[in-house]
Design an enzyme around this catalytic site. Structure first.
Site, PDB file in Angstrom:
ATOM      1  N   CYS A  70       1.259  -0.459   0.488  1.00 26.89           N
ATOM      2  CA  CYS A  70       0.069  -0.120   0.392  1.00 26.89           C
ATOM      3  C   CYS A  70       1.110   1.017   0.420  1.00 26.89           C
ATOM      4  CB  CYS A  70      -1.117  -0.609   1.121  1.00 26.89           C
ATOM      5  SG  CYS A  70      -1.887   1.652   1.370  1.00 26.89           S
ATOM      6  N   CYS A 177      -0.307   3.814  -6.894  1.00 30.65           N
ATOM      7  CA  CYS A 177      -1.134   3.192  -5.624  1.00 30.65           C
ATOM      8  C   CYS A 177      -2.045   1.291  -6.519  1.00 30.65           C
ATOM      9  CB  CYS A 177      -2.944   3.719  -5.451  1.00 30.65           C
ATOM     10  SG  CYS A 177      -4.337   2.868  -5.074  1.00 30.65           S
TER      11      CYS A 177
END
Length: 261
Positions: A70, A177
């Site tokens: 992440c 992302c």
């Protein structure tokens, strides 16, 4: 061998698939807390608190290494997670692949969440690793959420909007992302110009998977043989892969390989 991966939601699927591609025999622990998404708009302190909870749930299963799959958690919580778990469990963060994208020459676009776009963190990466390349930061509001919930119309709208902000002459797109890696080919199709050279997409999944193996002194040994087990933790509780994960090839392949094992 057991490798844990953590994220707010299903963005960890791409890195998990990469680990399994390098070491099909590795047991995987996927720890997330989708009910707390999105993490991007939260304060750094809030992100750190939530990331620590997800990381500790994974650590309770005794992994040899933990991948923070992440970008937001890596930005805000990596030092805290390392302080909590290392040296007992090596922790590997995720950084956008700006350096290899810039090394390819030509203009580069970085697709990222609105919270990351223009942030001091991303600006520092561009300054330190951009190598003088022309870099355009492209905010992608709603894309991570749409990917998380397999909202096909939402994905199409978010990609279309981000593609409209992407210069037509870019040669490479950095996926900033981990959720975006699950729709990489849709991003490529939206940005690719018909009269241009093939667009190069740069993701982080392969690099973090390889780094995790290096940190624990293991080599890639892809091929036939034993298949590792899959443990899924949602909010710290063992569960099945979310149905949204099965909307993506990475999720379906992880489930199929685990069942085959």
């Amino acid at each position: 061998m057991k490798i844990a991966l953590m994220d707010s939601g299903i963005g960890l699927l791409a890195a998990a698939a990469a680990v399994r591609g390098l070491r099909p025999d590795a047991d995987l622990v996927l720890s997330s807390a989708p009910e707390t998404m999105p993490w991007g708009p939260r304060t750094p302190e809030d992100v750190t608190e939530r990331a620590l909870a997800v990381a500790e749930a994974a650590a309770a299963h005794g992994p040899d290494a933990l991948i923070i799959a992440c970008n937001t958690a890596s930005v805000h919580a990596l030092p805290a997670v390392r302080a909590r778990l290392e040296p007992r469990i090596p922790v590997i963060g995720t950084v956008p692949a700006i350096k290899p994208a810039a090394a390819g020459g030509g203009p580069v676009a970085i697709w990222a969440t609105p919270a990351t776009t223009g942030s001091p963190y991303q600006q520092a990466l561009i300054r330190d690793f951009g190598g003088g390349a022309q870099v355009t930061e492209v905010p992608c509001p709603g894309l991570a959420d749409a990917v998380q919930w397999a909202d096909e119309e939402g994905i199409d709208r978010a990609i279309e909007a981000a593609a409209a902000l992407t210069p037509r002459d870019v040669r490479a797109v950095v996926l900033g992302c981990t959720h975006y890696e699950l729709v990489a080919e849709r991003i490529r199709a939206a940005v690719q110009q018909p009269d241009a050279d093939p667009l190069v997409l740069h993701s982080s999944a392969g690099a973090v998977a390889a780094q995790a193996l290096r940190r624990i002194g293991e080599d890639a040994q892809a091929g036939p043989g034993a298949r590792g087990r899959l443990t899924v933790l949602l909010g710290g509780r063992e569960d099945a892969l979310p149905k949204e994960a099965l909307a993506y090839a990475e999720g379906r392949d992880l489930q199929a390989l685990s069942h085959a094992g």
